[in-house]
Design a protein around this motif. Structure first.
Motif, short mmCIF file in Angstrom:
data_model
loop_
_atom_site.label_atom_id
_atom_site.label_comp_id
_atom_site.label_asym_id
_atom_site.label_seq_id
_atom_site.Cartn_x
_atom_site.Cartn_y
_atom_site.Cartn_z
N SER A 55 -33.67 149.00 38.59
CA SER A 55 -32.62 148.11 39.10
C SER A 55 -33.20 146.77 39.55
N ILE A 56 -34.31 146.81 40.26
CA ILE A 56 -34.95 145.58 40.74
C ILE A 56 -35.35 144.70 39.56
N GLN A 97 -40.32 139.67 39.87
CA GLN A 97 -40.51 140.29 38.57
C GLN A 97 -41.93 140.80 38.40
N ASN A 132 -34.17 144.74 36.44
CA ASN A 132 -32.99 144.25 35.71
C ASN A 132 -32.27 143.12 36.46
N TYR A 133 -32.11 143.29 37.78
CA TYR A 133 -31.43 142.25 38.56
C TYR A 133 -32.28 140.97 38.64
N SER A 134 -33.59 141.12 38.68
CA SER A 134 -34.44 139.93 38.71
C SER A 134 -34.33 139.16 37.39
N LYS A 135 -34.17 139.90 36.28
CA LYS A 135 -33.98 139.23 34.99
C LYS A 135 -32.65 138.48 34.96
N LEU A 136 -31.61 139.08 35.54
CA LEU A 136 -30.32 138.41 35.62
C LEU A 136 -30.41 137.14 36.46
N LEU A 137 -31.13 137.23 37.57
CA LEU A 137 -31.33 136.05 38.41
C LEU A 137 -32.07 134.96 37.66
#
Length: 212
Positions: free
Chosen positions: A11-12, A37, A14-19
């Motif tokens: 989750s961390i 990341q 994936n969310y960092s990639k979205l950010l």
């Protein structure tokens, strides 16, 4: 435990990639995302390596036995890491005899050689030569990886293959102290011998298997 670690880490990541895709402002925020990341990927690798060595040392790791050419495995590893080797400032001198057959697990022994080469790339004195050899002697297949350490070898040769023990006590470069421990465990799982020899600034990893 491995699953419990993987789920939040995924989750961390994936969310960092979205950010990252959102290109947050100010610029410092993008730097923070890059750090998240990098560190989360390090945690992912650490959890995977810890899981691997725990399986071996608890007796739950299976071996896929096959006839292997040690020379071929070593040279495949060097080819896969060729870019890192070329950028390392090190000169690799390789002398591996052909058709050095043993019984072992190809994936695990490839991991052994990868960990040894990565260890050399991390800790060698720039501008020096690295020697990689493999040969058959008296019914044994022997392989050696030798390099000159950038820093004084002020640790015990036996201690360095324990979990979480690093030669770089100052922790001035990335690493978690599991690389050599995994290499030793996988070698022994394939019924081989693994040893470290220290001589001044010379660091040598020695592996021995029964010839097939």
């Amino acid at each position: 435990v491995s699953h419990d670690l993987k789920t939040p880490l995924t989750s961390i990541i994936n969310y960092s990639k979205l950010l990252e895709e959102l290109k947050p402002e100010p610029a410092e925020a993008r730097d923070y995302v890059a750090v998240i990341q990098k560190k989360s990927e390090q945690l992912k690798k650490l959890s995977a390596e810890l899981f691997d060595i725990s399986k071996v040392q608890s007796g739950n790791e299976k071996v896929e036995w096959e006839r292997l050419d040690i020379s071929l495995l070593i040279n495949q590893t060097l080819a896969e890491l060729n870019s890192e080797i070329e950028n390392s400032g090190l000169k690799f001198v390789v002398n591996t005899k052909e058709e050095l057959f043993i019984n072992g697990d190809g994936k695990k022994l490839s991991r052994v050689f990868e960990n040894l080469v990565v260890n050399i790339l991390k800790y060698s004195l720039k501008g020096t030569r690295v020697f990689v050899t493999a040969e058959e002697c008296d019914g044994k297949i022997k392989a050696e990886f030798k390099n000159i350490s950038e820093k004084p070898l002020d640790f015990d040769a036996e201690e360095i293959t324990e979990r979480f023990v690093r030669g770089d006590s100052a922790r001035s470069c990335e690493g978690n102290g599991l690389g050599l421990a995994i290499a030793k465990s996988y070698t022994e799982l394939c019924e081989g011998k693994f040893g470290i020899v220290l001589d001044g600034d010379l660091f040598k990893a020695e592996l021995e298997f029964n010839a097939e």
